[in-house]
Write a protein that holds these residues in place. Structure first.
Motif, mmCIF file in Angstrom:
data_model
loop_
_atom_site.group_PDB
_atom_site.id
_atom_site.type_symbol
_atom_site.label_atom_id
_atom_site.label_comp_id
_atom_site.label_asym_id
_atom_site.label_seq_id
_atom_site.Cartn_x
_atom_site.Cartn_y
_atom_site.Cartn_z
ATOM 1 N N GLY A 156 51.740 20.600 -16.805
ATOM 2 C CA GLY A 156 52.522 21.826 -16.948
ATOM 3 C C GLY A 156 53.215 22.219 -15.654
ATOM 4 O O GLY A 156 52.858 21.762 -14.567
ATOM 5 N N GLY A 157 54.286 23.025 -15.778
ATOM 6 C CA GLY A 157 54.964 23.548 -14.604
ATOM 7 C C GLY A 157 56.398 23.898 -14.921
ATOM 8 O O GLY A 157 56.929 23.601 -16.003
ATOM 9 N N SER A 158 57.017 24.588 -13.949
ATOM 10 C CA SER A 158 58.388 25.064 -14.132
ATOM 11 C C SER A 158 59.425 23.962 -13.977
ATOM 12 O O SER A 158 60.613 24.185 -14.198
ATOM 13 C CB SER A 158 58.668 26.172 -13.116
ATOM 14 N N SER A 168 60.581 22.498 -21.123
ATOM 15 C CA SER A 168 59.662 22.720 -22.245
ATOM 16 C C SER A 168 58.335 23.287 -21.768
ATOM 17 O O SER A 168 57.496 23.675 -22.580
ATOM 18 C CB SER A 168 59.418 21.407 -22.994
ATOM 19 N N GLY A 169 58.133 23.326 -20.483
ATOM 20 C CA GLY A 169 56.893 23.842 -19.925
ATOM 21 C C GLY A 169 55.863 22.771 -19.677
ATOM 22 O O GLY A 169 54.809 23.041 -19.077
ATOM 23 N N SER A 170 56.113 21.546 -20.129
ATOM 24 C CA SER A 170 55.148 20.456 -19.887
ATOM 25 C C SER A 170 55.900 19.125 -19.796
ATOM 26 O O SER A 170 57.035 18.986 -20.249
ATOM 27 C CB SER A 170 54.086 20.397 -20.990
ATOM 28 N N HIS A 171 55.214 18.215 -19.208
ATOM 29 C CA HIS A 171 55.793 16.888 -18.971
ATOM 30 C C HIS A 171 55.727 16.058 -20.264
ATOM 31 O O HIS A 171 54.646 15.876 -20.842
ATOM 32 C CB HIS A 171 54.999 16.199 -17.853
#
Length: 257
Positions: A141-143, A147-150
């Motif tokens: 996850g991260g900005s 989509s908010g996730s890899h």
């Protein structure tokens, strides 16, 4: 008139004398043998010639029998030699046939082994970058991700490192992919899809077939990237949002990740 018998060497032989001569002739016959007497008589000489001719015929028959036996023996030897030569030729031909049959079997075995090896190679999977490892995992996850996730995994790679197809497939996309930068999407032989993003260059075209380990591009940092690496995805379809765990996907295909 009285007659007297002449005297001296001119006197005719008497009966007694002629008898003596016959006795002497018989003695001569006994002493010298039949042949000398027979030769003195034309009739007996003719009989002797017939006997000699008969003796020569007998000799000729004996000689002819001996010659015939020799010829038969030679003919038998020639027949045996011909039979042996034929047998040797047949054995040689049979050996050559068996050798050729074995050579064909060996060639067929090699061809089968080569086809098997090729199938195994085409069905084999491997890492998209040889000797690399995952630096960012799936669903991290991260900005950094809209989509908010890899949606995939990142493999460590310096810019310009060879990127290869993980398996046999066909290119369905090759070009700019927005946040993925230069990217390639392959439809794999099992019906799944793989994606390769942030490439510095693309080396394949849409519709091209690729094999495991074939270079398809070079790694880079195009698109939404903080540095050079390879973004790799496994998908059930060609488009974004159909992603599946790429590490599990590779491991399911025998790749050590």
């Amino acid at each position: 008139m009285a007659f007297t018998r002449a005297t001296g060497k001119h006197r005719a032989r008497g009966r007694m004398s002629r008898g003596s001569v016959r006795v002497a002739g018989a003695a001569t016959l006994t002493a010298t043998g039949v042949i000398s007497t027979l030769a003195a008589s034309p009739a007996l000489a003719a009989d002797t010639d017939v006997a000699a001719a008969q003796t020569g015929l007998t000799q000729a028959l004996v000689i002819n029998d001996s010659l015939a036996g020799t010829i038969d023996a030679q003919a038998d030897a020639q027949r045996r030699a011909a039979a042996e030569a034929k047998a040797r030729a047949a054995a040689k031909a049979e050996a050559a046939r068996k050798a050729e049959a074995r050579a064909q079997e060996i060639r067929a075995e090699k061809e089968r082994a080569a086809r098997t090896a090729e199938r195994e190679r085409l069905n084999a999977f491997q890492l998209p970058i040889a000797g690399s490892y995952v630096t960012t995992g799936y669903r991290a996850g991260g900005s950094l991700w809209s989509s908010g996730s890899h949606s995939g995994v990142d493999f460590r790679a310096a810019s310009g490192t060879s990127v290869v197809a993980v398996g046999t497939g066909t290119v369905v996309e090759a070009g700019w992919g927005g946040s993925y930068g230069n990217n390639i999407v392959l439809r794999m032989s099992d019906g799944t899809y793989t994606q390769y993003g942030h490439l510095s260059s693309i080396g394949v075209a849409v519709g091209q077939s690729v094999t495991p380990g074939q270079r398809i591009g070079l790694s880079g940092a195009t698109g939404n990237a903080t540095g050079p690496h390879l973004h790799f995805e496994a998908r059930t379809g060609p488009d974004y949002g159909s992603d599946i765990d790429p590490v599990a996907y590779l491991r399911a295909h025998g790749v050590n990740v």
